[in-house]
Design a protein around this motif. Structure first.
Motif, PDB file in Angstrom:
ATOM      1  N   GLN A 108       0.441  -1.323   0.279  1.00  0.00           N
ATOM      2  CA  GLN A 108       0.016  -0.025  -0.013  1.00  0.00           C
ATOM      3  C   GLN A 108       0.703   1.050  -0.007  1.00  0.00           C
ATOM      4  OE1 GLN A 108      -2.546   1.063   3.386  1.00  0.00           O
ATOM      5  NE2 GLN A 108      -3.931   1.390   2.290  1.00  0.00           N
ATOM      6  N   ASN A 109       2.005   1.484   0.719  1.00  0.00           N
ATOM      7  CA  ASN A 109       3.006   2.333   0.856  1.00  0.00           C
ATOM      8  C   ASN A 109       3.409   2.426  -0.171  1.00  0.00           C
ATOM      9  OD1 ASN A 109       1.887   2.995   3.509  1.00  0.00           O
ATOM     10  ND2 ASN A 109       3.784   1.861   4.467  1.00  0.00           N
ATOM     11  N   THR A 110       3.700   1.045  -1.084  1.00  0.00           N
ATOM     12  CA  THR A 110       4.637   1.425  -2.925  1.00  0.00           C
ATOM     13  C   THR A 110       3.610   1.992  -3.924  1.00  0.00           C
ATOM     14  OG1 THR A 110       6.043  -0.174  -1.970  1.00  0.00           O
ATOM     15  CG2 THR A 110       5.880  -0.172  -4.630  1.00  0.00           C
ATOM     16  N   LEU A 111       2.389   2.295  -3.600  1.00  0.00           N
ATOM     17  CA  LEU A 111       1.489   2.574  -4.430  1.00  0.00           C
ATOM     18  C   LEU A 111       1.174   3.898  -4.540  1.00  0.00           C
ATOM     19  CD1 LEU A 111      -0.786  -0.928  -4.698  1.00  0.00           C
ATOM     20  CD2 LEU A 111       0.487   0.492  -6.748  1.00  0.00           C
ATOM     21  N   ARG A 112       1.203   3.918  -3.082  1.00  0.00           N
ATOM     22  CA  ARG A 112       1.107   5.922  -2.316  1.00  0.00           C
ATOM     23  C   ARG A 112       2.278   6.551  -2.800  1.00  0.00           C
ATOM     24  NH1 ARG A 112      -0.475   4.148   3.565  1.00  0.00           N
ATOM     25  NH2 ARG A 112      -2.998   4.659   3.272  1.00  0.00           N
ATOM     26  N   ASN A 113       2.978   6.064  -2.836  1.00  0.00           N
ATOM     27  CA  ASN A 113       4.726   6.809  -3.627  1.00  0.00           C
ATOM     28  C   ASN A 113       4.150   6.672  -4.975  1.00  0.00           C
ATOM     29  OD1 ASN A 113       5.393   6.736  -1.079  1.00  0.00           O
ATOM     30  ND2 ASN A 113       6.611   4.803  -0.779  1.00  0.00           N
ATOM     31  N   GLU A 114       3.758   5.542  -5.786  1.00  0.00           N
ATOM     32  CA  GLU A 114       3.092   5.910  -7.378  1.00  0.00           C
ATOM     33  C   GLU A 114       2.512   6.678  -7.751  1.00  0.00           C
ATOM     34  OE1 GLU A 114       3.591   1.897  -8.564  1.00  0.00           O
ATOM     35  OE2 GLU A 114       4.458   1.330  -7.430  1.00  0.00           O
ATOM     36  N   GLY A 115       1.766   7.407  -6.523  1.00  0.00           N
ATOM     37  CA  GLY A 115       0.802   8.317  -6.733  1.00  0.00           C
ATOM     38  C   GLY A 115      -0.914   7.780  -7.136  1.00  0.00           C
ATOM     39  N   TYR A 116      -0.661   6.392  -6.239  1.00  0.00           N
ATOM     40  CA  TYR A 116      -2.636   5.567  -6.425  1.00  0.00           C
ATOM     41  C   TYR A 116      -3.084   5.971  -4.876  1.00  0.00           C
ATOM     42  CZ  TYR A 116      -1.078   3.304 -10.813  1.00  0.00           C
ATOM     43  OH  TYR A 116      -0.616   2.770 -12.019  1.00  0.00           O
ATOM     44  N   ASN A 117      -4.485   5.492  -5.092  1.00  0.00           N
ATOM     45  CA  ASN A 117      -4.769   5.935  -3.618  1.00  0.00           C
ATOM     46  C   ASN A 117      -5.226   4.130  -2.928  1.00  0.00           C
ATOM     47  OD1 ASN A 117      -5.913   6.953  -1.110  1.00  0.00           O
ATOM     48  ND2 ASN A 117      -7.541   8.006  -2.320  1.00  0.00           N
ATOM     49  N   PRO A 118      -4.159   3.753  -2.805  1.00  0.00           N
ATOM     50  CA  PRO A 118      -4.800   2.484  -1.942  1.00  0.00           C
ATOM     51  C   PRO A 118      -5.591   1.622  -1.562  1.00  0.00           C
ATOM     52  CG  PRO A 118      -2.178   2.331  -1.962  1.00  0.00           C
ATOM     53  CD  PRO A 118      -3.491   4.004  -2.427  1.00  0.00           C
ATOM     54  N   SER A 119      -6.066   1.135  -1.480  1.00  0.00           N
ATOM     55  CA  SER A 119      -7.198   0.287   0.173  1.00  0.00           C
ATOM     56  C   SER A 119      -6.302  -1.139  -0.093  1.00  0.00           C
ATOM     57  CB  SER A 119      -8.639   0.531  -0.321  1.00  0.00           C
ATOM     58  OG  SER A 119      -8.559   1.632  -0.577  1.00  0.00           O
ATOM     59  N   ILE A 120      -6.850  -1.079   1.867  1.00  0.00           N
ATOM     60  CA  ILE A 120      -6.428  -2.323   2.218  1.00  0.00           C
ATOM     61  C   ILE A 120      -7.939  -3.136   2.759  1.00  0.00           C
ATOM     62  CG2 ILE A 120      -5.483  -4.449   3.882  1.00  0.00           C
ATOM     63  CD1 ILE A 120      -3.206  -1.923   3.728  1.00  0.00           C
ATOM     64  N   VAL A 121      -8.693  -4.393   1.656  1.00  0.00           N
ATOM     65  CA  VAL A 121      -9.748  -4.516   2.454  1.00  0.00           C
ATOM     66  C   VAL A 121      -9.361  -6.358   2.523  1.00  0.00           C
ATOM     67  CG1 VAL A 121     -10.683  -3.996   0.510  1.00  0.00           C
ATOM     68  CG2 VAL A 121     -10.070  -5.819   0.253  1.00  0.00           C
ATOM     69  N   PHE A 122     -10.281  -7.109   4.231  1.00  0.00           N
ATOM     70  CA  PHE A 122      -9.985  -8.175   3.733  1.00  0.00           C
ATOM     71  C   PHE A 122     -11.361  -9.652   3.983  1.00  0.00           C
ATOM     72  CE2 PHE A 122      -9.691 -10.988   8.054  1.00  0.00           C
ATOM     73  CZ  PHE A 122      -9.175 -12.039   8.261  1.00  0.00           C
ATOM     74  N   ASN A 123     -10.558 -10.096   2.999  1.00  0.00           N
ATOM     75  CA  ASN A 123     -11.719 -12.058   2.950  1.00  0.00           C
ATOM     76  C   ASN A 123     -11.269 -12.046   4.089  1.00  0.00           C
ATOM     77  OD1 ASN A 123     -12.717 -13.841   2.261  1.00  0.00           O
ATOM     78  ND2 ASN A 123     -11.730 -13.656  -0.047  1.00  0.00           N
ATOM     79  N   GLN A 124     -12.736 -12.521   5.110  1.00  0.00           N
ATOM     80  CA  GLN A 124     -12.893 -13.433   6.436  1.00  0.00           C
ATOM     81  C   GLN A 124     -12.618 -14.558   5.900  1.00  0.00           C
ATOM     82  OE1 GLN A 124     -15.289 -11.765   9.371  1.00  0.00           O
ATOM     83  NE2 GLN A 124     -14.290 -13.279  10.749  1.00  0.00           N
TER      84      GLN A 124
END
Length: 162
Positions: A108-124
């Motif tokens: 997620q941090n790598t994607l933010r540095n590339e200009g994206y606005n990423p999310s983390i989702v959890f599949n239970q």
């Protein structure tokens, strides 16, 4: 007595096998008949001119456009909840799946540095954290984004919430 009987039977069998052979003249007649039919066919069909073949157009690979069939793009449906980042729209482009939340946060941090606005989702159900690089309302936009992301994340795929 048995020897004589076996000898007689073998002589009869030998005579039967040698008398059944086809004659050479029968093969010759069939060959001549086939040749005559072939010659008759060739004389009936007049020779036409050579068929016209359209030449191929040669284009460089930069001039060629590839059209994706968006309707055939595979979309995986799962139940998930957003752990961090913006709300995921109808179609999300997943670039990574992790069993540890820390690994998902690193991507997620790598994607933010590339200009994206990423999310983390959890599949239970699967106990996996999915990193969604981008999300879209339309499938076509999501497919285009996935294709772009595959340059760096080769296994990027589409996610749709059940």
């Amino acid at each position: 007595m048995k020897k004589t009987l076996v000898f007689c039977l073998s002589v009869c069998a030998l005579a039967a096998f040698t008398s059944c052979g086809s004659s050479e003249s029968a093969y010759k007649k069939a060959y001549e008949k086939a040749k005559a039919q072939e010659a008759a066919q060739q004389s009936e069909e007049p020779q036409t001119t050579a068929p016209v073949v359209t030449p191929l157009e040669q284009k460089s690979s930069t001039e060629t456009t590839v059209v994706d069939n968006v309707d055939n793009a595979v979309v995986r449906q799962e139940n998930y909840s957003v752990v961090s980042g913006p709300v995921v729209k109808n179609f999300g482009v997943v670039v990574g799946s992790f069993s540890l939340k820390a690994n998902a946060e690193g991507v997620q941090n790598t994607l933010r540095n590339e200009g994206y606005n990423p999310s983390i989702v959890f599949n239970q159900e699967r106990n996996l954290y999915r990193v969604v690089a981008a999300s879209y309302d339309s499938k076509a936009d999501a497919v285009n984004s996935r294709n772009t992301l595959r340059a760096k994340y080769a296994d990027a795929w589409l996610l749709y919430k059940k």
